[in-house]
Design a protein around this motif. Structure first.
Motif, PDB file in Angstrom:
ATOM      1  N   ASN A   1     -12.045-112.189 -41.366  1.00  0.00           N
ATOM      2  CA  ASN A   1     -12.891-111.349 -40.505  1.00  0.00           C
ATOM      3  C   ASN A   1     -12.080-110.239 -39.835  1.00  0.00           C
ATOM      4  O   ASN A   1     -12.302-109.897 -38.661  1.00  0.00           O
ATOM      5  N   ALA A   2     -11.153-109.664 -40.578  1.00  0.00           N
ATOM      6  CA  ALA A   2     -10.212-108.693 -40.006  1.00  0.00           C
ATOM      7  C   ALA A   2     -10.903-107.438 -39.488  1.00  0.00           C
ATOM      8  O   ALA A   2     -10.501-106.886 -38.459  1.00  0.00           O
ATOM      9  N   ASN A   3     -11.922-106.970 -40.180  1.00  0.00           N
ATOM     10  CA  ASN A   3     -12.584-105.728 -39.755  1.00  0.00           C
ATOM     11  C   ASN A   3     -13.181-105.854 -38.359  1.00  0.00           C
ATOM     12  O   ASN A   3     -13.169-104.899 -37.575  1.00  0.00           O
ATOM     13  N   TYR A   4     -13.715-107.034 -38.060  1.00  0.00           N
ATOM     14  CA  TYR A   4     -14.296-107.260 -36.734  1.00  0.00           C
ATOM     15  C   TYR A   4     -13.228-107.127 -35.651  1.00  0.00           C
ATOM     16  O   TYR A   4     -13.407-106.395 -34.666  1.00  0.00           O
ATOM     17  N   TYR A   5     -12.113-107.834 -35.830  1.00  0.00           N
ATOM     18  CA  TYR A   5     -11.063-107.813 -34.809  1.00  0.00           C
ATOM     19  C   TYR A   5     -10.423-106.430 -34.695  1.00  0.00           C
ATOM     20  O   TYR A   5     -10.134-105.958 -33.588  1.00  0.00           O
ATOM     21  N   LYS A   6     -10.212-105.793 -35.828  1.00  0.00           N
ATOM     22  CA  LYS A   6      -9.601-104.462 -35.816  1.00  0.00           C
ATOM     23  C   LYS A   6     -10.484-103.464 -35.071  1.00  0.00           C
ATOM     24  O   LYS A   6     -10.016-102.731 -34.190  1.00  0.00           O
ATOM     25  N   SER A   7     -11.770-103.421 -35.411  1.00  0.00           N
ATOM     26  CA  SER A   7     -12.665-102.443 -34.783  1.00  0.00           C
ATOM     27  C   SER A   7     -12.856-102.745 -33.301  1.00  0.00           C
ATOM     28  O   SER A   7     -12.934-101.828 -32.472  1.00  0.00           O
ATOM     29  N   LEU A   8     -12.905-104.033 -32.951  1.00  0.00           N
ATOM     30  CA  LEU A   8     -13.090-104.405 -31.547  1.00  0.00           C
ATOM     31  C   LEU A   8     -11.878-103.989 -30.718  1.00  0.00           C
ATOM     32  O   LEU A   8     -12.027-103.390 -29.639  1.00  0.00           O
ATOM     33  N   PHE A   9     -10.686-104.284 -31.220  1.00  0.00           N
ATOM     34  CA  PHE A   9      -9.484-103.904 -30.476  1.00  0.00           C
ATOM     35  C   PHE A   9      -9.356-102.383 -30.399  1.00  0.00           C
ATOM     36  O   PHE A   9      -8.980-101.835 -29.352  1.00  0.00           O
ATOM     37  N   THR A  10      -9.654-101.707 -31.492  1.00  0.00           N
ATOM     38  CA  THR A  10      -9.566-100.242 -31.504  1.00  0.00           C
ATOM     39  C   THR A  10     -10.451 -99.646 -30.417  1.00  0.00           C
ATOM     40  O   THR A  10     -10.040 -98.736 -29.684  1.00  0.00           O
ATOM     41  N   GLU A  11     -11.656-100.180 -30.300  1.00  0.00           N
ATOM     42  CA  GLU A  11     -12.584 -99.705 -29.269  1.00  0.00           C
ATOM     43  C   GLU A  11     -12.064-100.042 -27.871  1.00  0.00           C
ATOM     44  O   GLU A  11     -12.091 -99.198 -26.964  1.00  0.00           O
ATOM     45  N   ASP A  12     -11.572-101.269 -27.699  1.00  0.00           N
ATOM     46  CA  ASP A  12     -11.048-101.691 -26.394  1.00  0.00           C
ATOM     47  C   ASP A  12      -9.902-100.795 -25.944  1.00  0.00           C
ATOM     48  O   ASP A  12      -9.871-100.314 -24.806  1.00  0.00           O
ATOM     49  N   PHE A  13      -8.951-100.587 -26.843  1.00  0.00           N
ATOM     50  CA  PHE A  13      -7.762 -99.849 -26.439  1.00  0.00           C
ATOM     51  C   PHE A  13      -8.070 -98.370 -26.236  1.00  0.00           C
ATOM     52  O   PHE A  13      -7.456 -97.710 -25.392  1.00  0.00           O
ATOM     53  N   HIS A  14      -9.030 -97.860 -26.987  1.00  0.00           N
ATOM     54  CA  HIS A  14      -9.428 -96.462 -26.796  1.00  0.00           C
ATOM     55  C   HIS A  14     -10.030 -96.271 -25.400  1.00  0.00           C
ATOM     56  O   HIS A  14      -9.758 -95.263 -24.729  1.00  0.00           O
ATOM     57  N   ILE A  15     -10.834 -97.227 -24.969  1.00  0.00           N
ATOM     58  CA  ILE A  15     -11.414 -97.166 -23.620  1.00  0.00           C
ATOM     59  C   ILE A  15     -10.303 -97.154 -22.572  1.00  0.00           C
ATOM     60  O   ILE A  15     -10.330 -96.364 -21.620  1.00  0.00           O
ATOM     61  N   LEU A  16      -9.321 -98.026 -22.748  1.00  0.00           N
ATOM     62  CA  LEU A  16      -8.213 -98.087 -21.794  1.00  0.00           C
ATOM     63  C   LEU A  16      -7.429 -96.775 -21.779  1.00  0.00           C
ATOM     64  O   LEU A  16      -7.065 -96.265 -20.714  1.00  0.00           O
ATOM     65  N   MET A  17      -7.171 -96.224 -22.951  1.00  0.00           N
ATOM     66  CA  MET A  17      -6.407 -94.974 -23.022  1.00  0.00           C
ATOM     67  C   MET A  17      -7.197 -93.804 -22.435  1.00  0.00           C
ATOM     68  O   MET A  17      -6.629 -92.915 -21.788  1.00  0.00           O
ATOM     69  N   GLU A  18      -8.502 -93.796 -22.651  1.00  0.00           N
ATOM     70  CA  GLU A  18      -9.337 -92.725 -22.099  1.00  0.00           C
ATOM     71  C   GLU A  18      -9.285 -92.704 -20.578  1.00  0.00           C
ATOM     72  O   GLU A  18      -9.412 -91.649 -19.952  1.00  0.00           O
TER      73      GLU A  18
END
Length: 463
Positions: free
Chosen positions: A180-197
């Motif tokens: 289920n790599a796509n789920y974890y990858k996309s979720l983390f990508t979204e999380d970290f983008h929010i933090l960086m923003e």
């Protein structure tokens, strides 16, 4: 004999005449960063900080290992600035601290060294898993975070200029079969983008180890408990808020770590059988790395077409026939007819093989392998509740971290939406736990009531 059956028999060195088998646990890529040897198992004694440093180095293409920096740092420091001769190395190290485990500067995270402990290999394995699972080598926000934040004072500039260059990775990394790599990858990508923003780099640096450790927790909990699950139904494992009392009827007790523990009790055997089934189905070819990343869990294998399922069943029966002769198990091979329910018959054969392996493989080896689950207690993700046993534990720090991520850069977010965001990340709470978390929000002044009735409750932004 089918070639897939022969490959598996040869790989395990199965020999009925000599009654010999060598139980091999690694067929291609690794599924979980667990070990059958106790010293190598990661003990989580440094709050995931060293692993975060390793993750940063691997992401940037550097070697995961990094030992004591002091000698090279001092040499560079004396070249960088004019240091009086009467200032000793020890005095310089008191001024310039090179233990960066509590650093707020993202550029220093790759310089968090790894202690020369027995579980060093385990730390590197966990870091490798997360880099691959979250695709961190290609995550622009993460890489920008590690290279950003210019030194804003003389002390930081001298420190930065005196740190030695990190060595480039020149060996192949351990590779993992990712579920289920796509789920974890996309979720983390979204999380970290929010933090960086948000631009709140101090918040990120203080919490990045917690974020990585939580992704590790959720991955091993949901992956390890579903390997031989024939259904792809979405499971829910419930947490309890760390400050609340729990009773036997609560979801955190009945549908939390207790269930995870039951489903992962035979994790080593489950993984072995997953390997066997993938070889016997032709999905995985031993010594052919191109097939290693395509391993499937049981639920996925059961969705094969009828012809492929029949081949898998026949191959499994052939393998079990040889295995039972080698280990002296009674085995009655059921005949397959047009009326046979192939799926159910396959599951029966698998369950019988599992019972054999549980008896035949070293019990101590099985216990040591599974112990990686219990070690997460060191990260405060498990809490003993007396006679109720361990439950999944949500600390105030984790609640605040994911509150920050879920609310994001909005001024506030409806309380119901916040809990939905938690669940999207695998943080499930029952009604009682939610009420306790609401009280916590009130204590830390994060709750807003937008109507006199109190029905419209919002959670303020933290970032």
């Amino acid at each position: 004999m089918n070639s897939a059956v022969k490959d598996l028999i040869d790989f395990l060195k199965l020999n009925p005449e000599k009654q010999y088998i060598k139980y091999m646990h690694k067929f291609g890529y690794t599924l979980l960063p667990f070990f059958t040897r106790e010293p190598e198992r990661y003990k989580f004694e440094e709050e995931f900080l060293e692993v975060t440093g390793i993750i940063a180095r691997i992401s940037k293409g550097n070697k995961p290992e990094l030992s004591d920096l002091n000698q090279k740092f001092i040499e560079n420091l004396r070249k960088t600035v004019e240091v009086p001769d009467n200032i000793s190395d020890n005095q310089l190290l008191e001024i310039f601290q090179t233990a960066f485990k509590n650093t707020k500067r993202s550029q220093l995270i790759p310089y968090i060294s790894i202690s020369d402990s027995k579980d060093k290999k385990g730390k590197i394995q966990v870091a490798n898993l997360l880099v691959q699972l979250l695709d961190l080598e290609n995550n622009k926000d993460w890489l920008n975070y590690l290279s950003g934040q210019n030194a804003n004072n003389l002390y930081s500039q001298v420190l930065k200029d005196s740190l030695p260059a990190l060595e480039i990775q020149d060996t192949n990394k351990e590779k993992f079969t990712l579920i289920n790599a796509n789920y974890y990858k996309s979720l983390f990508t979204e999380d970290f983008h929010i933090l960086m923003e948000s631009g709140n780099f101090d918040f990120i640096s203080l919490n990045i180890n917690k974020l990585f450790s939580f992704y590790y927790l959720i991955y091993i909990v949901y992956t390890g408990s579903s390997i031989l699950d024939r259904n792809e139904n979405n499971k829910r494992y419930y947490f309890a808020y760390e400050k609340e009392q729990v009773s036997r009827s609560r979801y955190a007790v009945t549908d939390g770590y207790h269930e995870v523990k039951e489903l992962s009790a035979d994790i080593l055997v489950d993984i072995d059988i997953m390997h066997y089934l993938n070889v016997l189905s032709g999905n995985f070819i031993i010594n052919n790395p191109e097939t290693y990343s395509s391993e499937k869990k049981l639920a996925e294998l059961l969705s094969l077409d009828s012809k492929e399922l029949l081949t898998l069943l026949q191959n499994l029966q052939s393998f079990k026939g040889i295995y039972s002769q080698t280990i002296s198990h009674d085995y009655i091979k059921n005949n397959i007819s047009v009326e046979t329910d192939i799926q159910n018959e396959l599951v029966k054969e698998i369950n019988e093989l599992k019972e054999w392996l549980k008896m035949d493989e070293s019990l101590e080896t099985q216990k040591r392998y599974r112990k990686s689950y219990d070690e997460i207690k060191q990260l405060n993700y498990l809490k003993s509740r007396g006679s109720l046993g361990n439950v999944l534990n949500a600390s105030q720090e984790i609640i605040l971290l994911f509150t920050a991520i879920v609310v994001g850069n909005n001024e506030h977010l409806l309380l119901r939406r916040v809990f939905e965001g938690f669940e999207h990340h695998g943080l499930f709470f029952d009604k009682t736990s939610k009420n306790e978390i609401v009280k916590f929000y009130e204590e830390v002044n994060l709750l807003e009531k937008m109507s006199d009735s109190g029905d419209a409750q919002y959670v303020k932004s933290i970032l």
